[in-house]
Design an enzyme around this catalytic site. Structure first.
Site, PDB file in Angstrom:
ATOM      1  N   CYS A   1     -41.211 -40.533 -12.524  1.00 46.98           N
ATOM      2  CA  CYS A   1     -42.263 -39.990 -11.662  1.00 46.98           C
ATOM      3  C   CYS A   1     -43.660 -40.191 -12.260  1.00 46.98           C
ATOM      4  O   CYS A   1     -44.604 -39.493 -11.885  1.00 46.98           O
ATOM      5  CB  CYS A   1     -42.013 -38.515 -11.350  1.00 46.98           C
ATOM      6  SG  CYS A   1     -40.425 -38.216 -10.552  1.00 46.98           S
TER       7      CYS A   1
ATOM      8  N   ALA B   1     -36.129 -34.179  -8.310  1.00 49.28           N
ATOM      9  CA  ALA B   1     -37.271 -34.992  -7.892  1.00 49.28           C
ATOM     10  C   ALA B   1     -37.418 -34.987  -6.380  1.00 49.28           C
ATOM     11  O   ALA B   1     -36.435 -34.838  -5.644  1.00 49.28           O
ATOM     12  CB  ALA B   1     -37.098 -36.429  -8.386  1.00 49.28           C
TER      13      ALA B   1
ATOM     14  N   LEU C   1     -35.017 -35.416  -1.474  1.00 52.83           N
ATOM     15  CA  LEU C   1     -34.889 -34.893  -2.825  1.00 52.83           C
ATOM     16  C   LEU C   1     -33.643 -35.448  -3.514  1.00 52.83           C
ATOM     17  O   LEU C   1     -32.683 -35.871  -2.869  1.00 52.83           O
ATOM     18  CB  LEU C   1     -34.848 -33.362  -2.827  1.00 52.83           C
ATOM     19  CG  LEU C   1     -33.674 -32.648  -2.137  1.00 52.83           C
ATOM     20  CD1 LEU C   1     -32.442 -32.569  -3.032  1.00 52.83           C
ATOM     21  CD2 LEU C   1     -34.096 -31.244  -1.699  1.00 52.83           C
ATOM     22  N   ALA C   2     -33.700 -35.440  -4.852  1.00 47.38           N
ATOM     23  CA  ALA C   2     -32.560 -35.813  -5.689  1.00 47.38           C
ATOM     24  C   ALA C   2     -32.430 -34.770  -6.784  1.00 47.38           C
ATOM     25  O   ALA C   2     -33.350 -34.580  -7.590  1.00 47.38           O
ATOM     26  CB  ALA C   2     -32.750 -37.203  -6.291  1.00 47.38           C
TER      27      ALA C   2
ATOM     28  N   GLY D   1     -43.627 -41.404  -0.705  1.00 45.05           N
ATOM     29  CA  GLY D   1     -44.573 -40.987  -1.728  1.00 45.05           C
ATOM     30  C   GLY D   1     -43.883 -40.865  -3.080  1.00 45.05           C
ATOM     31  O   GLY D   1     -42.667 -41.014  -3.198  1.00 45.05           O
ATOM     32  N   GLY D   2     -44.673 -40.603  -4.098  1.00 46.64           N
ATOM     33  CA  GLY D   2     -44.114 -40.437  -5.429  1.00 46.64           C
ATOM     34  C   GLY D   2     -44.100 -41.734  -6.214  1.00 46.64           C
ATOM     35  O   GLY D   2     -44.402 -42.813  -5.714  1.00 46.64           O
ATOM     36  N   ASP D   3     -43.710 -41.614  -7.468  1.00 42.77           N
ATOM     37  CA  ASP D   3     -43.702 -42.725  -8.408  1.00 42.77           C
ATOM     38  C   ASP D   3     -42.279 -43.264  -8.530  1.00 42.77           C
ATOM     39  O   ASP D   3     -41.412 -42.981  -7.693  1.00 42.77           O
ATOM     40  CB  ASP D   3     -44.231 -42.241  -9.763  1.00 42.77           C
ATOM     41  CG  ASP D   3     -44.914 -43.328 -10.571  1.00 42.77           C
ATOM     42  OD1 ASP D   3     -44.224 -44.281 -10.955  1.00 42.77           O
ATOM     43  OD2 ASP D   3     -46.132 -43.215 -10.817  1.00 42.77           O
TER      44      ASP D   3
ATOM     45  N   GLY E   1     -39.508 -37.124  -3.174  1.00 41.37           N
ATOM     46  CA  GLY E   1     -40.343 -38.209  -2.679  1.00 41.37           C
ATOM     47  C   GLY E   1     -40.108 -38.319  -1.188  1.00 41.37           C
ATOM     48  O   GLY E   1     -38.978 -38.579  -0.759  1.00 41.37           O
TER      49      GLY E   1
END
Length: 212
Positions: A186, A155, A169-170, A88-90, A157
């Site tokens: 994002c 972030a 995560l990052a 998920g996520g951009d 995702g």
């Protein structure tokens, strides 16, 4: 290749932690897929991958490539890779001096739903920033991740299939933030990106200490 990685495994109760060095994104993706399959088949226990990547732009399953602001042809000269994933996520950036955590866990095993799981990842980064005197908070609706006064420091995702997590995560320890200028991080155009190094007056320890 996997056998080139410097890797240390540590058992902690019902989970295993793999501490890895800088890992090519595709190699890490293949490893996640293998571990997720093994976790689903009950061949392994919950496993956490802690690592970094060389400079890489990653596009999520919505394929929002329009948020990459430079032509693909420029990526090679910048020595940056571009990959598409099913998380998920951009679009986001992964690179040196980020703490990246990929949990391969059964949500049923840890008693969490998808939303609560993401909130736990956010809380992990909020607590980490607080250790260095920085006040951070989880994002508002449609702003997954962790923020310091409107600047994104962490972030998230994830992919959950079926009930097994991958990606994760990052957290920006001290990455080159110029890489973020070439994307709409994002998919949020009106907010910036920051790092722990930028936000604290405290001298940071070695990166492996922060990742620990």
């Amino acid at each position: 290749m996997i056998d080139c990685f410097v890797m240390f495994r540590q058992m902690r109760r019902s989970r295993e932690v793999w501490k890895m060095v800088t890992v090519n994104y595709l190699e890490a993706l293949k490893l996640q897929e293998k571990l997720a399959s093994d976790r689903k088949a009950l061949k392994i226990i919950n496993t956490l991958l802690s690592l970094q990547h060389p400079p890489t732009y990653i596009v999520g399953k919505r394929e929002t490539i329009h948020n990459l602001l430079i032509p693909d042809s420029e990526l090679k000269s910048m020595e940056v890779e571009l990959h598409y994933t099913q998380r998920g996520g951009d679009i986001t950036f992964h690179g040196p001096h980020q703490a990246i955590l990929y949990p391969i866990v059964s949500l049923r095993d840890i008693g969490l739903g998808a939303r609560m799981y993401v909130e736990k990842l956010e809380l992990t980064m909020v607590e980490l920033t607080s250790m260095y005197g920085v006040k951070a908070q989880a994002g508002q609706k449609c702003e997954t991740g962790v923020w310091v006064e409107g600047r994104k420091i962490g972030a998230i995702g994830v992919r959950i299939s079926p009930g097994i997590t991958s990606h994760g995560l990052a957290f920006n320890m001290d990455p080159d933030l110029n890489y973020f200028k070439h994307i709409v991080p994002c998919g949020i155009s009106d907010k910036g990106v920051t790092s722990l190094k930028n936000e604290t007056n405290v001298e940071l320890p070695a990166e492996d200490v922060i990742q620990e």
